[in-house]
Design a protein around this motif. Sequence first.
Motif, PDB file in Angstrom:
ATOM      1  N   SER A   1       0.831  -1.212   0.000  1.00  0.00           N
ATOM      2  CA  SER A   1       0.000   0.000   0.000  1.00  0.00           C
ATOM      3  C   SER A   1       0.862   1.256   0.000  1.00  0.00           C
ATOM      4  O   SER A   1       0.553   2.225  -0.696  1.00  0.00           O
ATOM      5  CB  SER A   1      -1.005  -0.013   1.152  1.00  0.00           C
ATOM      6  N   LYS A   2       1.969   1.240   0.744  1.00  0.00           N
ATOM      7  CA  LYS A   2       2.880   2.403   0.723  1.00  0.00           C
ATOM      8  C   LYS A   2       3.531   2.569  -0.660  1.00  0.00           C
ATOM      9  O   LYS A   2       3.720   3.681  -1.144  1.00  0.00           O
ATOM     10  CB  LYS A   2       3.984   2.238   1.777  1.00  0.00           C
ATOM     11  N   THR A   3       3.863   1.441  -1.265  1.00  0.00           N
ATOM     12  CA  THR A   3       4.511   1.491  -2.587  1.00  0.00           C
ATOM     13  C   THR A   3       3.527   2.022  -3.634  1.00  0.00           C
ATOM     14  O   THR A   3       3.895   2.822  -4.499  1.00  0.00           O
ATOM     15  CB  THR A   3       4.997   0.080  -2.992  1.00  0.00           C
ATOM     16  N   ARG A   4       2.274   1.579  -3.531  1.00  0.00           N
ATOM     17  CA  ARG A   4       1.243   2.040  -4.460  1.00  0.00           C
ATOM     18  C   ARG A   4       1.125   3.560  -4.395  1.00  0.00           C
ATOM     19  O   ARG A   4       1.119   4.252  -5.406  1.00  0.00           O
ATOM     20  CB  ARG A   4      -0.101   1.387  -4.123  1.00  0.00           C
TER      21      ARG A   4
ATOM     22  N   ARG B   1       8.743   3.341 -12.928  1.00  0.00           N
ATOM     23  CA  ARG B   1       9.716   2.255 -12.727  1.00  0.00           C
ATOM     24  C   ARG B   1       9.917   2.026 -11.227  1.00  0.00           C
ATOM     25  O   ARG B   1      10.102   2.967 -10.464  1.00  0.00           O
ATOM     26  CB  ARG B   1      11.060   2.605 -13.372  1.00  0.00           C
ATOM     27  N   LEU B   2       9.873   0.759 -10.847  1.00  0.00           N
ATOM     28  CA  LEU B   2      10.042   0.389  -9.442  1.00  0.00           C
ATOM     29  C   LEU B   2      11.031  -0.761  -9.358  1.00  0.00           C
ATOM     30  O   LEU B   2      10.911  -1.736 -10.088  1.00  0.00           O
ATOM     31  CB  LEU B   2       8.688  -0.060  -8.862  1.00  0.00           C
ATOM     32  N   VAL B   3      12.020  -0.624  -8.469  1.00  0.00           N
ATOM     33  CA  VAL B   3      12.886  -1.776  -8.214  1.00  0.00           C
ATOM     34  C   VAL B   3      12.630  -2.267  -6.797  1.00  0.00           C
ATOM     35  O   VAL B   3      12.292  -1.480  -5.909  1.00  0.00           O
ATOM     36  CB  VAL B   3      14.397  -1.472  -8.410  1.00  0.00           C
ATOM     37  N   VAL B   4      12.753  -3.566  -6.601  1.00  0.00           N
ATOM     38  CA  VAL B   4      12.540  -4.153  -5.282  1.00  0.00           C
ATOM     39  C   VAL B   4      13.809  -4.914  -4.916  1.00  0.00           C
ATOM     40  O   VAL B   4      14.225  -5.802  -5.664  1.00  0.00           O
ATOM     41  CB  VAL B   4      11.320  -5.093  -5.273  1.00  0.00           C
ATOM     42  N   VAL B   5      14.429  -4.530  -3.810  1.00  0.00           N
ATOM     43  CA  VAL B   5      15.718  -5.130  -3.443  1.00  0.00           C
ATOM     44  C   VAL B   5      15.739  -5.561  -1.983  1.00  0.00           C
ATOM     45  O   VAL B   5      14.911  -5.115  -1.190  1.00  0.00           O
ATOM     46  CB  VAL B   5      16.888  -4.134  -3.709  1.00  0.00           C
ATOM     47  N   GLY B   6      16.696  -6.409  -1.636  1.00  0.00           N
ATOM     48  CA  GLY B   6      16.810  -6.927  -0.267  1.00  0.00           C
ATOM     49  C   GLY B   6      16.211  -8.325  -0.197  1.00  0.00           C
ATOM     50  O   GLY B   6      15.436  -8.729  -1.073  1.00  0.00           O
ATOM     51  N   GLY B   7      16.566  -9.047   0.846  1.00  0.00           N
ATOM     52  CA  GLY B   7      16.200 -10.458   0.968  1.00  0.00           C
ATOM     53  C   GLY B   7      14.714 -10.738   0.826  1.00  0.00           C
ATOM     54  O   GLY B   7      14.320 -11.753   0.236  1.00  0.00           O
ATOM     55  N   VAL B   8      13.864  -9.850   1.340  1.00  0.00           N
ATOM     56  CA  VAL B   8      12.416 -10.095   1.310  1.00  0.00           C
ATOM     57  C   VAL B   8      11.858  -9.962  -0.116  1.00  0.00           C
ATOM     58  O   VAL B   8      10.748 -10.410  -0.396  1.00  0.00           O
ATOM     59  CB  VAL B   8      11.691  -9.149   2.303  1.00  0.00           C
ATOM     60  N   SER B   9      12.643  -9.380  -1.029  1.00  0.00           N
ATOM     61  CA  SER B   9      12.172  -9.263  -2.417  1.00  0.00           C
ATOM     62  C   SER B   9      12.010 -10.647  -3.050  1.00  0.00           C
ATOM     63  O   SER B   9      11.393 -10.790  -4.094  1.00  0.00           O
ATOM     64  CB  SER B   9      13.122  -8.403  -3.253  1.00  0.00           C
TER      65      SER B   9
ATOM     66  N   ALA C   1       1.774  -9.495  -5.418  1.00  0.00           N
ATOM     67  CA  ALA C   1       0.972  -8.324  -5.055  1.00  0.00           C
ATOM     68  C   ALA C   1       1.503  -7.070  -5.756  1.00  0.00           C
ATOM     69  O   ALA C   1       0.717  -6.238  -6.226  1.00  0.00           O
ATOM     70  CB  ALA C   1       0.968  -8.138  -3.539  1.00  0.00           C
ATOM     71  N   LEU C   2       2.822  -6.937  -5.841  1.00  0.00           N
ATOM     72  CA  LEU C   2       3.382  -5.771  -6.532  1.00  0.00           C
ATOM     73  C   LEU C   2       3.066  -5.838  -8.021  1.00  0.00           C
ATOM     74  O   LEU C   2       2.868  -4.814  -8.669  1.00  0.00           O
ATOM     75  CB  LEU C   2       4.906  -5.700  -6.313  1.00  0.00           C
ATOM     76  N   GLY C   3       2.994  -7.077  -8.542  1.00  0.00           N
ATOM     77  CA  GLY C   3       2.682  -7.271  -9.955  1.00  0.00           C
ATOM     78  C   GLY C   3       1.300  -6.769 -10.329  1.00  0.00           C
ATOM     79  O   GLY C   3       1.026  -6.493 -11.500  1.00  0.00           O
ATOM     80  N   THR C   4       0.424  -6.631  -9.353  1.00  0.00           N
ATOM     81  CA  THR C   4      -0.937  -6.155  -9.657  1.00  0.00           C
ATOM     82  C   THR C   4      -1.013  -4.631  -9.674  1.00  0.00           C
ATOM     83  O   THR C   4      -2.071  -4.067  -9.978  1.00  0.00           O
ATOM     84  CB  THR C   4      -1.957  -6.674  -8.616  1.00  0.00           C
ATOM     85  N   LEU C   5       0.061  -3.951  -9.320  1.00  0.00           N
ATOM     86  CA  LEU C   5       0.033  -2.482  -9.336  1.00  0.00           C
ATOM     87  C   LEU C   5      -0.019  -2.014 -10.785  1.00  0.00           C
ATOM     88  O   LEU C   5       0.903  -2.263 -11.558  1.00  0.00           O
ATOM     89  CB  LEU C   5       1.267  -1.904  -8.626  1.00  0.00           C
TER      90      LEU C   5
ATOM     91  N   GLU D   1       6.297  -0.611 -13.868  1.00  0.00           N
ATOM     92  CA  GLU D   1       7.311  -1.488 -14.478  1.00  0.00           C
ATOM     93  C   GLU D   1       8.200  -1.937 -13.343  1.00  0.00           C
ATOM     94  O   GLU D   1       8.873  -1.108 -12.735  1.00  0.00           O
ATOM     95  CB  GLU D   1       8.220  -0.686 -15.401  1.00  0.00           C
ATOM     96  N   ILE D   2       8.213  -3.231 -13.049  1.00  0.00           N
ATOM     97  CA  ILE D   2       8.944  -3.684 -11.861  1.00  0.00           C
ATOM     98  C   ILE D   2      10.205  -4.452 -12.236  1.00  0.00           C
ATOM     99  O   ILE D   2      10.174  -5.319 -13.106  1.00  0.00           O
ATOM    100  CB  ILE D   2       8.043  -4.544 -10.961  1.00  0.00           C
ATOM    101  N   TYR D   3      11.286  -4.102 -11.575  1.00  0.00           N
ATOM    102  CA  TYR D   3      12.583  -4.736 -11.830  1.00  0.00           C
ATOM    103  C   TYR D   3      13.135  -5.316 -10.540  1.00  0.00           C
ATOM    104  O   TYR D   3      13.049  -4.680  -9.488  1.00  0.00           O
ATOM    105  CB  TYR D   3      13.585  -3.710 -12.369  1.00  0.00           C
TER     106      TYR D   3
END
Length: 335
Positions: free
Chosen positions: A252-255, A265-273, A281-285, A289-291
């Motif tokens: 929700s914060k990312t949205r 463009r959004l990148v998601v990093v770190g172990g929880v990615s 869930a991020l794919g439904t935003l 464009e998610i990397y």
Amino acid sequence: MPILAIETSCDETAVAVVELTSSERISILGDLVSSQVDLHALYGGVVPELAAREHLKNLPLLVEEALRVAGITFDRLSGIGVTQGPGLKGCLMIGLGFAKGLATALHLPLVGVNHIEGHLLSPLINNPKLTFPYLALVVSGGHTELLEVLGLGRYRLLARTHDDAAGETFDKSANLLGFSYPGGARLAALADSVSSSRYRLPAVMRAAEGFSFSGLKTAVSLLIKREGLEPSEKRAELAHAIQEAIVEALVSKTRKALDDSETSRLVVVGGVSANRRLKMALGTLTGAEIYFPEAKHSIDNAAMIGLVAAMRLKRGDRMQPGAQAISRWPVETLQ
Ligand code: KG4
Ligand code: ZN
């Protein structure tokens, strides 16, 4: 012109040999990680003194091996990059001391790298289409942050956790479910084994600014005390509810950040990615464009440190004589 990169900020000793191919891209000649997870699992968390001692033991071996894999000798190196912070002070000092000694002995330029900057730029390694600016969701064991990445050394903080990190919340909840440290991935696997849950945890993100997970941790602990962990379906449903609550807070914060931003463009990093439910869930935003970085570069590694080091060395950044390890070093204060 190969660069040696060293990472010892927490419980992985990592060494890479990389070469800058264009302004923001590298080729990787050697990329090694020696994880201490099994050692620390015996104690239920990272023991700083033990971690430092392991780095001291492993680092020289790993450097030699990385050069061998890269097919080069010390005299071919053109620079050294080392994680200067944030992280465990004693661990950082091992990498820093080693890098300083090597740079002096070989007369090579040396640059200190912010570990989180490494994570932020890591998706550039495997995504040729990714360009600045972009948003970054950093979700690791120690960090939960949303930032705008405008370029090298240009980061605008949008949200940060006030208390626990997302990975830490996964791990602490996993511990309450009976998993040993770090249990995040096992909690996630258990959660994914059921399609729904009879439990609903309170939405964790009431803080207007940033994230907050400590309330969720308390709620999980109370719920488990009340419900117990038997039978096994119950435990899986508890895991499911925990994962849903954490993922919902992140998404929700990312949205909102994407809605407010010029970039999609959004990148998601770190172990929880690596979390499958989070990815879904991020794919439904819509419109995003998610990397992601490659799996091996989403956990702690030295290739990402090499990327930042190569970019910074190229623009003339150098570590000051007498520079120290910086255990707390917010990435948005960089230049
Ligand atoms: O970035 P990272 O490798 O290291 C540090 O922060 O040091 O992140 C590790 C964190 C741990 O908390 C781990 O439990 C969590 O990432 N993690 C996961 C998953 N895989 C790793 N959490 C949820 N789902 C996963 N699949
Ligand atoms: Zn990290």
